[in-house]
Design a protein around this motif. Structure first.
Motif, PDB file in Angstrom:
ATOM      1  N   HIS A 172       0.831  -1.208   0.000  1.00  0.00           N
ATOM      2  CA  HIS A 172       0.000   0.000   0.000  1.00  0.00           C
ATOM      3  C   HIS A 172       0.862   1.253   0.000  1.00  0.00           C
ATOM      4  O   HIS A 172       0.566   2.220  -0.711  1.00  0.00           O
ATOM      5  CB  HIS A 172      -0.911   0.003   1.221  1.00  0.00           C
ATOM      6  N   ILE A 175       2.223   1.714  -3.449  1.00  0.00           N
ATOM      7  CA  ILE A 175       1.180   2.194  -4.362  1.00  0.00           C
ATOM      8  C   ILE A 175       0.841   3.645  -4.060  1.00  0.00           C
ATOM      9  O   ILE A 175       0.670   4.467  -4.969  1.00  0.00           O
ATOM     10  CB  ILE A 175      -0.077   1.307  -4.248  1.00  0.00           C
ATOM     11  N   ASP A 209       3.397   5.858  -5.479  1.00  0.00           N
ATOM     12  CA  ASP A 209       3.225   5.982  -6.924  1.00  0.00           C
ATOM     13  C   ASP A 209       2.050   6.892  -7.269  1.00  0.00           C
ATOM     14  O   ASP A 209       2.116   7.690  -8.216  1.00  0.00           O
ATOM     15  CB  ASP A 209       3.009   4.601  -7.554  1.00  0.00           C
TER      16      ASP A 209
END
Length: 423
Positions: A163, A166, A169
């Motif tokens: 997580h 992500i 990102d």
């Protein structure tokens, strides 16, 4: 005749052998009897002749089950149980009290002290085995639950790492998407363009922009890609390249007429070209709505196309509001589509607003959506207080204040504002 197998009394022998039982009694005879019963069943047996001795054993090497007499000199079984439950230990320990007490109040007192079960004296061997079997089953379930919790914790830790990666990102993707709108305000002669882009998540599917191929000519657009999240954001990034304000040769709304000289295509043609490009892409299911304006700032004449997008809104200098267009097909949904053009003329002090349905479909505290009339009121109120990016920021703030769920966005909110002849 051989001794009966432990399975015959409902206890797996291997399971029993893994269980360590502490028996506590001030009677040597009672300890001997219980030790004999338990050892035949494969338990590892530890003895203590008093509550204080038992407590020391539990501090250094706690058992998995305890069978303790209630009535003992010094520290009785009840006090021993109470103190034992305060000791730190990893797994659960099943505690059985031996007692001649049978009153409900006594049983309640034992349960309050931390006992799990009771046996009446004199001890019946079959009942003792049965009570311990029940304890073993409970401990097995507790151990299984602990193992599952451990696996869940490990999985959650791994998911947390994923997580965070992500999320990192997505934060970077948000920065990149915000860079698609490098300028939030620009003055063109005596007119001003301001942009608002507020995704409901890290990234969104809305896009607003402007470009000017020559003095007095302006392209202004508002785009809303279907769906939310990364896929929609990727489509907006691609469309931003098709409507580039930096590289005129890549902008499909511009037509090169000579070296470094570009003319603007009609809005209907721009919508058709964009539709052809998106509809031809294999595997791309997203489509978009668009309101695009080709503005002649010298005359105030606006040519527009509305491709399934929210209708452009004009706020006149005298406060009158007009919405333009009746819908049209979205872009990228079907092949070979023609689009109808719209037009209007702006006068000094008029304001033209292109916006996404994140405004009009916002749910208010009343449970109703803002709608076009609500947007018009919002626009008027903000226009009385400010101009440019401050006007758009005020509109967004007023919207959040009026929304349900504490102003949490359920959709991206964006707008492109042209203030004509106000500078």
């Amino acid at each position: 005749m051989s001794n009966p197998s432990p399975i015959s009394i409902g206890l797996d022998a291997q399971t029993a052998q893994t269980k360590r039982v502490l028996i506590v009694d001030d009677s040597r005879l009672q300890l001997k009897i219980m030790r004999s019963i338990l050892m035949k069943q494969g338990y590892e047996v530890v003895e203590a002749a008093s509550g204080s001795d038992a407590l020391e054993i539990c501090r250094s090497d706690p058992p998995e089950l305890i069978v303790s007499d209630w009535m003992m000199p010094g520290m009785d079984g009840l006090e021993f149980c109470r103190r034992f439950r305060t000791l730190p230990h990893e797994g659960y320990v099943y505690f059985i009290l031996l007692t001649s007490k049978s009153e409900k109040g006594d049983i309640a007192e034992g349960l309050d002290a931390g006992a799990d079960d009771f046996l009446t004296k004199p001890v019946n061997p079959a009942e003792l085995r049965a009570r311990l079997n029940a304890g073993v089953r409970i401990l097995s379930m507790q151990q299984e639950l602990s193992e599952k919790n451990r696996l869940i914790s490990e999985a959650l830790s791994e998911l947390q790492v994923v997580h965070e990666a992500i999320d990192k990102d997505l934060r970077q993707a948000r920065t990149i998407q915000q860079s698609l709108v490098p300028e939030r305000s620009r003055v063109f002669g005596t007119s001003r363009v301001s942009l608002l882009l507020e995704p409901c998540g890290h990234v969104g599917g809305d896009l607003v922009g402007m470009f000017s191929p020559s003095e007095g000519r302006l392209g202004l657009y508002s785009i809303d890609v279907s769906g939310h999240g990364i896929t929609s954001a990727m489509v907006t990034a691609r469309v931003a390249g098709y409507m580039s304000s930096t590289f005129a040769d890549q902008n499909i709304a511009l037509r090169k007429v000579s070296d470094d000289c570009y003319d603007m295509r009609h809005p209907e043609k721009v919508a058709v070209m964009l539709n052809d490009r998106l509809a031809a892409d294999p595997g791309v299911e997203e489509y978009l709505t668009m309101a695009y304006v080709n503005a002649d700032l010298s005359s105030g004449h606006m040519n527009m196309v509305q491709a399934g997008h929210s209708p452009p809104l004009v706020l006149r200098a005298d406060g009158a509001v007009t919405f333009f267009g009746d819908g049209g097909l979205p872009i990228g949904l079907v092949d070979d589509v023609d689009y109808d053009g719209l037009s209007c003329d702006l006068s000094s002090g008029d304001r033209l607003l292109l916006y996404s349905d994140g405004f009009t479909e916002a749910v208010l505290k009343s449970g109703k959506m803002l709608g076009e009339s609500g947007l018009a009121d919002l626009f008027r109120a903000a226009a009385r207080q400010g101009e440019g990016t401050e006007l758009l920021a005020d509109m967004f703030w007023r919207l959040r204040e009026a929304m349900a769920d504490g102003g949490t966005l359920g959709d991206d909110v964006s707008a492109a504002l042209l203030e004509y002849d106000v500078v």
